[in-house]
Design a protein around this motif. Structure first.
Motif, PDB file in Angstrom:
ATOM      1  N   ALA A 286       2.141  -9.223 -14.285  1.00  0.00           N
ATOM      2  CA  ALA A 286       2.205  -9.181 -12.697  1.00  0.00           C
ATOM      3  C   ALA A 286       0.839 -10.007 -12.814  1.00  0.00           C
ATOM      4  N   LEU A 287      -0.423 -10.377 -13.208  1.00  0.00           N
ATOM      5  CA  LEU A 287      -1.275 -10.303 -13.625  1.00  0.00           C
ATOM      6  C   LEU A 287      -2.447 -10.813 -13.605  1.00  0.00           C
TER       7      LEU A 287
ATOM      8  N   VAL B 205       3.557  -3.391  -7.781  1.00  0.00           N
ATOM      9  CA  VAL B 205       2.988  -1.708  -8.341  1.00  0.00           C
ATOM     10  C   VAL B 205       2.714  -1.362  -9.502  1.00  0.00           C
ATOM     11  N   GLU B 206       3.894  -0.650 -10.066  1.00  0.00           N
ATOM     12  CA  GLU B 206       3.377  -1.108 -11.658  1.00  0.00           C
ATOM     13  C   GLU B 206       2.524  -1.577 -12.073  1.00  0.00           C
ATOM     14  N   ALA B 207       2.766  -3.021 -12.368  1.00  0.00           N
ATOM     15  CA  ALA B 207       1.520  -3.505 -12.597  1.00  0.00           C
ATOM     16  C   ALA B 207       0.441  -3.441 -12.251  1.00  0.00           C
ATOM     17  N   VAL B 208      -0.488  -2.809 -11.307  1.00  0.00           N
ATOM     18  CA  VAL B 208      -1.265  -3.007 -10.330  1.00  0.00           C
ATOM     19  C   VAL B 208      -1.969  -1.309 -10.796  1.00  0.00           C
ATOM     20  N   LEU B 209      -0.655  -0.790 -11.077  1.00  0.00           N
ATOM     21  CA  LEU B 209      -1.189   0.827 -11.664  1.00  0.00           C
ATOM     22  C   LEU B 209      -1.820   0.296 -13.347  1.00  0.00           C
TER      23      LEU B 209
ATOM     24  N   PRO C 210       8.744  -3.602  -6.855  1.00  0.00           N
ATOM     25  CA  PRO C 210       8.038  -2.681  -7.399  1.00  0.00           C
ATOM     26  C   PRO C 210       7.567  -2.590  -8.800  1.00  0.00           C
ATOM     27  N   LYS C 211       7.695  -3.892  -9.281  1.00  0.00           N
ATOM     28  CA  LYS C 211       7.292  -4.431 -10.762  1.00  0.00           C
ATOM     29  C   LYS C 211       5.551  -4.983 -10.241  1.00  0.00           C
TER      30      LYS C 211
ATOM     31  N   MET D  93       0.602  -1.108   0.336  1.00  0.00           N
ATOM     32  CA  MET D  93       0.072   0.004   0.268  1.00  0.00           C
ATOM     33  C   MET D  93       0.778   1.431   0.132  1.00  0.00           C
ATOM     34  N   GLU D  94       2.049   0.966   1.031  1.00  0.00           N
ATOM     35  CA  GLU D  94       2.696   2.421   1.058  1.00  0.00           C
ATOM     36  C   GLU D  94       3.918   2.214  -0.245  1.00  0.00           C
ATOM     37  N   ASP D  95       3.885   1.905  -0.802  1.00  0.00           N
ATOM     38  CA  ASP D  95       4.477   1.880  -2.638  1.00  0.00           C
ATOM     39  C   ASP D  95       3.274   2.164  -3.427  1.00  0.00           C
TER      40      ASP D  95
END
Length: 137
Positions: free
Chosen positions: A121-122, A95-99, A92-93, A39-41
């Motif tokens: 990642a998803l 988190v980037e994939a979620v966005l 980090p990848k 969540m923070e990232d």
């Protein structure tokens, strides 16, 4: 109906389980969970995200996906709701994939996220795809 026009009128939610990847001792959580770190990232990266005003990014205490930590969900009125798991914290990848996937979700009028279009990642971590309320198909 244009998917983008529908998306702009509807507020979207990106939910993050903060209980995921917790360490427990004597019935109490110890330290920061993987979900809290995720969540923070995500919050840091989302500050510069072009859709940050279109999504409410919310912490959820538990999504009951404990064996698939970390878990996130996309939801919006009139769209399919997705629950994704198996997202590694401190990567980090992920988190980037979620966005990236959230951007795809936003652009689709029905919220459907075909496997072939999702970030790597998803692709494997779909835990649930729930139809919109009132959908008869």
């Amino acid at each position: 109906m244009n998917g983008t026009n529908t998306a702009i009128r509807t507020k979207h939610c990106l939910l993050v389980c903060t209980a995921c990847a917790s360490v427990w001792k004597d019935g109490k959580r110890e330290g920061k969970s993987g979900g809290q770190q995720f969540m923070e990232d995500l919050s840091k990266l989302a500050k510069d995200w072009e859709l940050s005003d279109q999504f409410d990014i919310q912490e959820v205490e538990c999504m009951s996906a404990c064996s698939h930590a970390c878990a996130v969900s996309f939801a919006a009125a009139g769209k399919y709701t997705y629950l994704f798991g198996d997202l590694p914290a401190n990567e980090p990848k992920s988190v980037e994939a979620v966005l990236e996937c959230a951007s795809q979700y936003y652009a689709k009028s029905d919220g459907l996220l075909p496997w072939s279009e999702r970030p790597q990642a998803l692709k494997k971590g779909v835990l649930a795809k729930i139809p919109p309320l009132g959908n008869q198909s």
